[in-house]
Write a protein that holds these residues in place. Structure first.
Motif, short mmCIF file in Angstrom:
data_model
loop_
_atom_site.label_atom_id
_atom_site.label_comp_id
_atom_site.label_asym_id
_atom_site.label_seq_id
_atom_site.Cartn_x
_atom_site.Cartn_y
_atom_site.Cartn_z
N VAL A 241 -7.28 73.65 17.02
CA VAL A 241 -8.60 74.51 17.59
C VAL A 241 -8.37 75.07 15.38
N GLU A 242 -7.39 76.16 14.53
CA GLU A 242 -7.62 76.29 13.64
C GLU A 242 -7.90 75.39 12.36
N ILE A 243 -7.49 74.09 12.53
CA ILE A 243 -7.49 73.15 11.50
C ILE A 243 -8.72 72.61 11.45
N ALA A 244 -9.40 72.55 13.11
CA ALA A 244 -10.86 72.40 12.66
C ALA A 244 -11.72 73.00 12.87
N GLU A 245 -11.64 74.49 12.84
CA GLU A 245 -11.81 75.36 12.41
C GLU A 245 -12.36 75.48 10.06
N GLN A 246 -10.41 75.33 9.61
CA GLN A 246 -11.00 75.03 8.46
C GLN A 246 -11.62 74.18 7.85
N ILE A 247 -11.87 72.52 8.54
CA ILE A 247 -12.51 71.96 8.67
C ILE A 247 -13.47 72.18 8.53
N ALA A 248 -14.65 72.71 9.68
CA ALA A 248 -15.82 73.16 9.85
C ALA A 248 -16.68 74.09 8.53
N ARG A 249 -15.26 75.10 7.96
CA ARG A 249 -16.02 75.93 6.78
C ARG A 249 -16.00 75.01 5.91
N ARG A 250 -14.97 74.81 5.27
CA ARG A 250 -14.85 74.48 4.14
C ARG A 250 -15.38 73.25 3.04
N CYS A 251 -15.89 71.52 4.63
CA CYS A 251 -16.18 70.92 4.50
C CYS A 251 -17.17 70.38 5.38
N PRO A 252 -18.73 71.08 4.99
CA PRO A 252 -19.73 70.46 5.41
C PRO A 252 -20.29 69.30 5.22
N TYR A 253 -20.09 69.07 4.21
CA TYR A 253 -20.47 66.89 4.88
C TYR A 253 -19.58 66.64 5.62
N ARG A 269 -10.69 74.84 24.50
CA ARG A 269 -11.37 75.68 23.28
C ARG A 269 -12.04 74.80 22.14
N LEU A 270 -12.26 73.83 22.41
CA LEU A 270 -12.33 72.95 21.46
C LEU A 270 -13.98 72.32 21.88
N MET A 271 -14.44 72.16 23.32
CA MET A 271 -15.18 72.04 23.67
C MET A 271 -15.64 72.43 24.14
N GLU A 272 -15.54 74.09 23.92
CA GLU A 272 -16.83 75.21 24.24
C GLU A 272 -17.08 76.12 23.06
N ARG A 273 -16.90 74.95 22.17
CA ARG A 273 -17.56 76.09 20.31
C ARG A 273 -18.57 75.19 19.94
N SER A 274 -19.78 75.66 19.76
CA SER A 274 -21.14 75.08 18.54
C SER A 274 -20.39 74.64 17.32
N TRP A 275 -20.40 73.37 17.12
CA TRP A 275 -19.46 73.97 15.34
C TRP A 275 -20.51 73.08 15.00
N PRO A 276 -20.47 73.65 13.42
CA PRO A 276 -21.38 73.29 12.83
C PRO A 276 -21.40 72.18 11.67
N ILE A 277 -20.67 71.74 12.09
CA ILE A 277 -20.25 69.95 11.57
C ILE A 277 -20.05 69.31 13.06
N PRO A 278 -20.43 67.90 12.84
CA PRO A 278 -19.90 66.77 14.10
C PRO A 278 -18.90 66.93 14.23
N THR A 279 -18.17 67.46 15.21
CA THR A 279 -16.79 67.63 15.89
C THR A 279 -16.67 67.46 16.96
N HIS A 280 -15.54 65.69 17.33
CA HIS A 280 -15.68 64.45 18.14
C HIS A 280 -13.84 65.12 19.37
#
Length: 396
Positions: A241-253, A269-280
């Motif tokens: 989850v923490e790695i996915a958060e880092q990617i979403a914050r640092r890599c919006p593209y 935890r990953l499924m219940e989040r609303s992610w700012p980038i596509p997260t599969h």
């Protein structure tokens, strides 16, 4: 003693008969040994079709196998998760020829009766082990019980290979790297016994898609966004989850694919989040070859099989977790070939991906070229060919 005819047949005796029966012995201490077994089985079946029958067995789960073996298997993941330094101490302290033989002797005492019953009830032209300790048990059965089936060990660690893997009585020992070969020779294996084949990954890793964008669309991914694939082994141990958060914050593209394996908590935890980038998000899946072929970067623990799959797919690798002992050599292999980097914390992973996932990143492209050169996507096919030569007595 009741036995199948071919089990008692010595090399070169009798007429050839088909199909050949190939028995693969594996373990479920982690997911890598089982995956390697399936890779070898698939390669055999694709190359030799109806000429061979392949069966995969975990001897720890045989009726006559002592419960302590299953307990050790179940507690392996807990040990590397909660007491990794203790595991490291045990690995290093026992990694000598004498103590490796002692471990194998103890395992043989526990395994002999169960394995003998298996071989008396299961036809086999050759036995293949993708886990240490079985080789010594097979050698003992040949000496004491008249078993004449050839035995092949397939090693599933790239560099830091424990001494218990090497059995001088083996017909063949198939190793992934020159470093593993050199260790086997130091432990009194003969040069003709050891073949450097690579670590067996599923043959699908050797078949990249003709249309990568179409593959991404079939997975429901954006066909254009740079993609990081985040893995944590079959058990899903790691800060996913923490790695996915880092990617979403640092890599919006970019976009992220995360495989949680059997870690249901991380999946939820990953499924219940609303992610700012596509997260599969995926749980335990058999789509790893497709997911790797569709990705640009692999973020993973340092498991030997996963690292080999990533290299076979030509993916630059960011390693964030290491089991002290056998996995340290896997990191060394990646770093030596300049095919990836070590990033200890999720923030470190994010910092590397911020560079690597930039569209047109030259740094990522360089590491990808090195990964492709270091990978051995056809290792399972080469291993299957050696197994077939032994099964057909071409190699006595």
């Amino acid at each position: 003693m009741t036995a199948f005819g071919r089990m008692r047949k010595g090399p070169g005796q009798g007429r050839q008969s088909f199909p050949k029966d190939i028995l693969i012995l594996t373990s479920d201490a982690g997911s890598g040994h089982r995956s390697a077994s399936k890779a070898v089985a698939t390669a055999l079946q694709r190359q030799y079709g109806e000429q061979c029958r392949v069966k995969i067995i975990n001897p720890f789960h045989l009726p006559k196998a002592p419960a302590v073996l299953r307990l050790a298997e179940r507690t392996y993941l807990a040990q590397i998760k909660y007491t990794p330094q203790l595991y490291h101490f045990q690995f290093e302290a026992t990694d000598t020829r004498f103590l490796g033989q002692l471990i194998n002797l103890g395992a043989t005492t526990l395994m002999r009766e169960a394995l003998l019953e298996l071989l008396e009830s299961t036809p086999a032209d050759v036995v293949v082990s993708v886990y240490p300790i079985y080789g010594h048990t097979m050698a003992t059965l040949r000496k004491r019980d008249g078993i004449t089936i050839p035995h092949i060990t397939v090693i599933t660690d790239l560099v830091s290979v424990h001494s218990a893997w090497f059995e001088p009585e083996d017909t063949l020992c198939l190793v992934p790297t020159d470093a593993a070969c050199e260790k086997g020779l130091r432990l009194h294996m003969e040069p003709h016994q050891i073949k450097v084949t690579g670590l067996p990954v599923h043959p699908d890793f050797a078949q990249p898609p003709a249309d990568r964008a179409a593959l991404r669309r079939s997975l429901g991914w954006d066909p254009e966004r740079p993609t990081a694939l985040v893995l944590a082994g079959g058990a899903g141990i790691g800060p996913l989850v923490e790695i996915a958060e880092q990617i979403a914050r640092r890599c919006p593209y970019a976009q992220t694919a995360v495989v949680t394996g059997k870690n249901k908590e991380a999946y939820e935890r990953l499924m219940e989040r609303s992610w700012p980038i596509p997260t599969h998000v995926y749980g335990f899946t058999d789509q790893i070859p497709a997911l790797m072929h569709a990705s640009d970067v692999l973020v993973s623990r340092a498991g030997g099989l996963t690292v080999s799959e990533g290299l076979a797919s030509g993916l630059p690798i960011i390693i964030y977790g290491i089991v002290p002992g056998q996995e340290r050599g896997n990191l060394t292999y990646v770093e030596t070939h300049e095919a990836g980097l070590y990033a200890e914390e999720p923030e470190d992973v994010g910092a590397v991906l911020e560079r690597w996932l930039q569209p047109g990143s030259e740094e990522r492209a360089l590491y990808a070229v090195n990964a492709r050169e270091a990978g051995k996507p056809r290792a399972a096919e080469r291993i299957a060919q050696w197994i077939w030569r032994v099964a057909t007595r071409e190699l006595a």
